[in-house]
Write an enzyme that holds these catalytic residues in place. Structure first.
Site, PDB file in Angstrom:
ATOM      1  N   GLU A   1       8.816   4.483   8.239  1.00 45.47           N
ATOM      2  CA  GLU A   1       8.679   4.435   9.684  1.00 45.47           C
ATOM      3  C   GLU A   1       9.050   5.716  10.422  1.00 45.47           C
ATOM      4  OE1 GLU A   1       9.332  -0.084  10.782  1.00 45.47           O
ATOM      5  OE2 GLU A   1      10.540   0.477   9.066  1.00 45.47           O
TER       6      GLU A   1
ATOM      7  N   GLY B   1       0.816  -1.202   0.000  1.00 44.31           N
ATOM      8  CA  GLY B   1       0.000   0.000   0.000  1.00 44.31           C
ATOM      9  C   GLY B   1       0.849   1.251   0.000  1.00 44.31           C
TER      10      GLY B   1
END
Lengths: 700, 330
Positions: free
Chosen positions: A663, A465
């Site tokens: 992240e 995604g």
């Protein structure tokens, strides 16, 4: 064919919509649970309802008599698995499903009911009576738990004499911070289909790395290399939770036992129960500084829950390794095994909870020294890795802090807490910094010049995604010096060869390197070729040797985040009004999807700050809020004004200057929000989430 | 989900007749709660009788100023109705504070009154729950109960009623009309939800098989200046951790009439009669509002983790009544 020597394209760095975007928005893209198979049977998980004990009986016979039921797999008849199987060769007890009668925690799969239809499988699973011999259990994780120990894999990491430096520091912050269990909550629930076809085990899965899954699956089922083929064409989010799933192992067991294609799909509640979570953590931070704010010591102690079947370490000190310079640094990590499901990686493992503690403590140090929080961080900017002494590959945290402060309007900030009102709301601002490791992991790729003039790139990458498929299209176009439209991507298939998975923010960097290497090989092979044969000409890349030859360096992506919050002191409600994140994360391949990932990370960090908390019942060990009605993530109305952008940070140690962006954007976010809550109210919140009950009772 | 029959009722009499023959049947309104619970295995009806096509979809203003709301009026239509907004603004606000736009577009008034608690032990069949399986126990009392009842609970159940709409209805003395095979009947909202006691699985006083047909709000001039304030962990799409519907009529600095009801504190929308009694004739001051809240909350029995609701509700009473009083003085 397109001329490889045409003028350079500017694919990398140009905002590009997802190449599979149309398929996704029209519903044409098929996810693991959507792919039809002839003769498909369906499996439904049966989960343990006790926190510890043994399965004493499984009432199989009445279920076998139910309509459509094909069979029930349980510890008495399940295929035997290789106990040594696990990622990186580390035996992983979570994979050892249905191998014995032990119940190590609530929610552990104890059986799989297989039937002709999904509804029949579920009805069979609901009807399956499992009895247990219960044993006393311990689900009470705490920092001073007698079972706490330091894992061999996480020894104390230190330099200097932390205790002496703290004793000699005129300003000391010594505080404890808590973070709860948090869940990944990918939009697409985990699903896997397995079947035997022409001597091969074929798997259609939702995972973060098909090659990695195929390798572990081969080991687990004692299969020869090359027997297993795993594909995961489209994946609706993973955040660390989509490795070798329980649903996959059980689907393979069922396909093997019944010689049928079998699909196992999890419900949302099962996703919460069986796919792992970020563990609860308890941390203690001690900062020693001189009066100018220069850090003399950072002491970061961390402990997290793990299970009795796998030692999961949440490396909260990871962020402390390279965030600030200090004369002495000590990072210690311990774990407490309890009778709960095994935690796993979740977006920015270690760094997300670790940064909450360290960056909250830094704000407390700013308060104690009277130094502006941005300035305090600038004063402690390291020139080399604070613990390692190694040079940085590239570092631009300073740029993030300065650009962020400028755009947020930080300079006008009144540092006093609890003095700004807007109607019934108290208003405050806060900030935090963050880093997350960067780098590349050996991968292989192939690029084929096709007779029709196009190029086919084949790499075992995963697009969960993030837009990886599109990013690699741009990288390949640049490497081949052709327009992106000339590039076809084949990804997410273990048959495409060894490649790193979508994890550790190292997907795009690792894969793009391999693609670039394959493109270079192809260019060499095309020299002197006038005509491409029908089968095409293929160049291959394998980055193992180049990566092994890299100099040792500190490689990180950086970010600075700023938040403005409003707190209603009468109700304890906290609402974020605006957020700004400025990042330095290598060369940005696709600004469109990068911004989306960064904003997504910030929203997830906002959720971590204010909402997310897996609640367990101590008596049963089960989660009481295992759905999206009970487990809150930020709703759209909670995210009013959020912006992510970046500053230059080309990484010269990567052939394309790339780091990763998956992240870093959740690192520091929760601290920025918590620091803003302090600025609004004058009350520190060292326990997440900052729920309204905590706000209300902390000021009472 | 267990297999079930489906029948579309052609009229009110037909609906109650269909249900009378099938004890494990349920009426289907918007289905926004019932169908979820069926998926989770909490509700296992044999038959659904769909009542959405019945002629119960109107809001009518009666000549005496009362408002009659049909049972199948959707939450969205109720909140948007001009007479609701004019005469009972707190009701419109309460409805709009609930769920999401999509859910409100299909959820009905009758269904809203009958929605079940969101207690995590109730909605997960792997746990015991006295409401779901009478006599099996209530783990919430010693377990996770951050958002459970502080008022009117029992040793058998500490679950809360999740409705926002119901709180406003409680403040304004709503009367529930229903139909059974024996004919029509009425229940005041104060009687509609029985005390928890040792029968937490008995959630309403409706006769077996009864179909809610309408909700009537008697004329209440005080309600024209009313407010619903919902406190929740996130800005939308969350159940209340505490809420208040309130109306106040002040003349010469003295409270003439006042209505207060709380949400998310009890097994039913909680009408704060003690607080109202304390305020009638009292000065409209923050101090008096606080004392009234204290009078109501004296009966609160918080558990280990939901004590925050006591100051929360107190703050809501003072804040909202002060706000309404100040607005009236402008």
């Amino acid at each position: 064919m397109t001329d490889l020597t045409d003028s350079a394209t500017r694919a990398v760095g140009t905002s590009t919509v997802r190449v599979e975007g149309r398929e996704k928005v029209t519903g044409a893209a098929r996810y693991a649970a959507d792919v039809p198979f002839e003769g498909l049977a369906h499996g439904w998980l049966v989960l343990a309802t006790v926190a510890r004990g043994r399965v004493s009986s499984i009432g199989v016979d009445p279920v076998l008599a139910m309509p459509g039921v094909i069979g029930v797999i349980h510890h008495g008849n399940a295929p035997r698995l290789n106990p040594k199987a696990g990622m990186f060769g580390i035996p992983d007890g979570t994979l050892q499903l249905l191998q014995d009668d032990r119940v190590p925690h609530f929610g552990r799969p104890v059986a799989l009911v297989v039937a002709e239809t999904l509804e029949q499988a579920r009805a069979g699973a609901d009807a399956l009576v499992v009895t247990y011999e219960e044993e006393p259990h311990d689900t009470a994780f705490s920092a001073d738990h007698p079972g706490a120990y330091t894992p061999v894999s996480a020894p104390v990491s230190a330099k200097g004499d932390v205790d002496a430096e703290i004793a000699a520091s005129p300003v000391v912050v010594d505080q404890r911070y808590s973070t709860p269990e948090e869940h990944h909550g990918s939009m697409e629930p985990h699903a896997s289909m397995a079947r035997w076809e022409n001597g091969r085990l074929e798997v259609v899965d939702s995972n973060q790395g098909s090659f990695m899954v195929s390798t572990i699956l081969s080991a687990l089922f004692h299969l020869d290399e090359g027997v297993v083929r795993v594909r995961a064409e489209h994946v609706g989010g993973g955040f660390g939770s989509k490795g070798v799933g329980a649903q996959l192992i059980l689907a393979v067991m069922a396909a093997t036992t019944f010689d049928r294609p079998v699909r196992v799909t999890l419900t949302r509640h099962q996703v919460f129960t069986v796919t792992g979570m970020r563990p609860a953590t308890r941390q203690r931070i001690r900062l020693g500084a001189d009066s100018t704010g220069r850090l003399r010591a950072i002491d970061h102690e961390s402990v997290n829950q793990t299970s009795t079947i796998y030692e999961y370490v949440e490396r909260n000190g990871e962020v402390t390794h390279a965030l600030y310079a200090a004369d002495a640094i000590r990072i210690s990590t311990s774990v407490v095994p309890v009778d709960l499901p095994t935690p796993t990686w979740m977006r920015a493992p270690g760094c997300a909870p670790g940064s909450f503690a360290v960056e909250s403590a830094m704000d407390e140090l700013a308060e104690a020294t009277g130094i502006d929080p941005v300035e305090l961080r600038l004063r402690n900017e390291p020139q080399v890795g604070p613990l390692s002494g190694l040079p940085f590959s590239s570092r631009n945290l300073v740029g993030c802090l300065q650009e962020g402060a400028r755009r947020f309007g930080w300079a006008d900030r009144d540092p006093r807490p609890g003095v700004r009102r807007d109607g019934r709301w108290l208003v405050g601002t806060g900030m935090a910094a963050g880093i997350y490791g960067a780098g590349s992991v050996p991968s292989t790729a192939a690029v084929t010049a096709e007779a029709d003039g196009g190029y086919t790139v084949a790499i075992g990458a995963a697009d969960i995604g993030t837009g990886a498929r599109t990013a690699l299209t741009l990288v390949a176009a640049e490497a081949l010096n052709v327009p992106p439209s000339a590039v076809r991507m084949k990804i997410a298939d273990s048959d495409l060869g060894s490649a790193w998975f979508a994890g550790g923010s190292r997907g795009t960097s690792s894969w793009s390197w391999a693609v670039t290497a394959a493109a270079e090989d192809l260019r060499d092979k095309l020299v002197g070729i006038d005509r491409i044969p029908p089968e095409g000409i293929t160049g291959r890349g394998d980055t193992a040797a180049q990566i092994a030859a890299l100099a040792q360096q500190e490689r990180h992506a950086h970010g600075a985040q700023f938040a403005e919050v409003a707190v209603d002191p009468l109700t304890g409600e906290v609402r974020v009004r605006r957020m700004l994140g400025i990042f330095a994360a290598g060369r940005i391949v696709n600004p469109l999807t990068t911004r989306s990932q960064l904003v997504g990370g910030m929203v997830m960090g906002l959720s971590m700050a204010l909402h997310e908390e897996g609640l367990r019942d101590a008596a049963f060990g089960g989660q009481v809020n295992g759905d999206f009605a009970g487990y809150h993530v930020a709703a759209h109305a909670d995210v009013p004004d959020i912006e992510a952008d970046w500053v230059d940070d080309y990484d010269p140690s990567h052939p394309s200057g790339i780091k990763g962006v998956g992240e870093v954007a959740i690192v520091g976010t929760a601290a920025a929000v918590a620091n803003a809550v302090w600025h609004a109210t004058g009350v520190r919140h060292r326990t997440l989430p900052i729920s309204l009950s905590r706000v209300l009772t902390s000021q009472a | 989900m267990k297999e079930f029959g489906y029948n579309r009722a052609s009229g009110v009499r037909d609906a109650v007749a269909l249900l009378a023959h099938e004890p494990e049947a349920r009426f289907l309104g918007g289905g926004t709660n019932l169908v979820d619970l069926m998926k989770a295995g909490v509700e296992t009806p044999d038959l659904l009788v769909d009542v959405r096509g019945l002629p119960l979809g109107r809001v009518e203003l009666r000549s005496d100023g009362a408002l009659t709301i049909g049972a199948t009026v959707t939450n969205s239509d109720l909140a948007a109705h001009p007479e609701v907004r004019r005469r009972f603004p707190a009701l419109a606000e309460a409805v709009l504070a609930g769920a999401s736009g999509q859910l409100r577009n299909v959820a009905t008034v009758g269904g809203n009154l009958l929605q079940r608690t969101r207690c995590g032990y109730f909605t997960d069949t792997s746990f015991p729950c006295n409401k779901r399986v009478p006599g099996s126990g209530c783990p919430a009392i010693t377990g996770e109960h951050h958002n459970h009842a502080i008022l009117g609970a029992s040793d058998h159940c500490v679950a809360t009623n999740p409705s926002d709409m119901g709180v406003a209805l409680a403040a304004f003395d709503a009367v529930i009309s229903f139909e059974t095979v024996d004919g029509p009947g009425e229940l005041a909202l104060s009687e509609f939800y029985p005390p928890v006691g040792d029968t937490p699985h008995v959630e309403t006083s409706l006769p077996a098989g009864a179909l809610i047909t309408a909700v009537t709000l008697p004329a209440a001039p005080v309600a024209a200046r009313s407010r619903y304030r919902k406190v929740r962990e996130r800005a939308s799409y969350a159940f209340a951790t505490g809420s208040i519907a309130a109306a106040v009529d002040v003349e010469g600095g003295v409270v003439r009439d006042v209505r207060i009801a709380f949400g998310a504190v009890a097994s039913r929308p909680w009408r704060a009669h003690e607080a109202e009694r304390a305020l009638i004739g009292a000065p409209a001051t923050a101090q008096a509002f606080g004392a009234a809240a204290d009078a109501e909350l004296a009966a609160a029995k918080p558990l280990a983790h939901n004590g925050y609701k006591v100051p929360l509700l107190r703050n809501l009473v003072v804040s909202v009544l002060t706000e309404l009083t100040e607005e009236a003085a402008r």
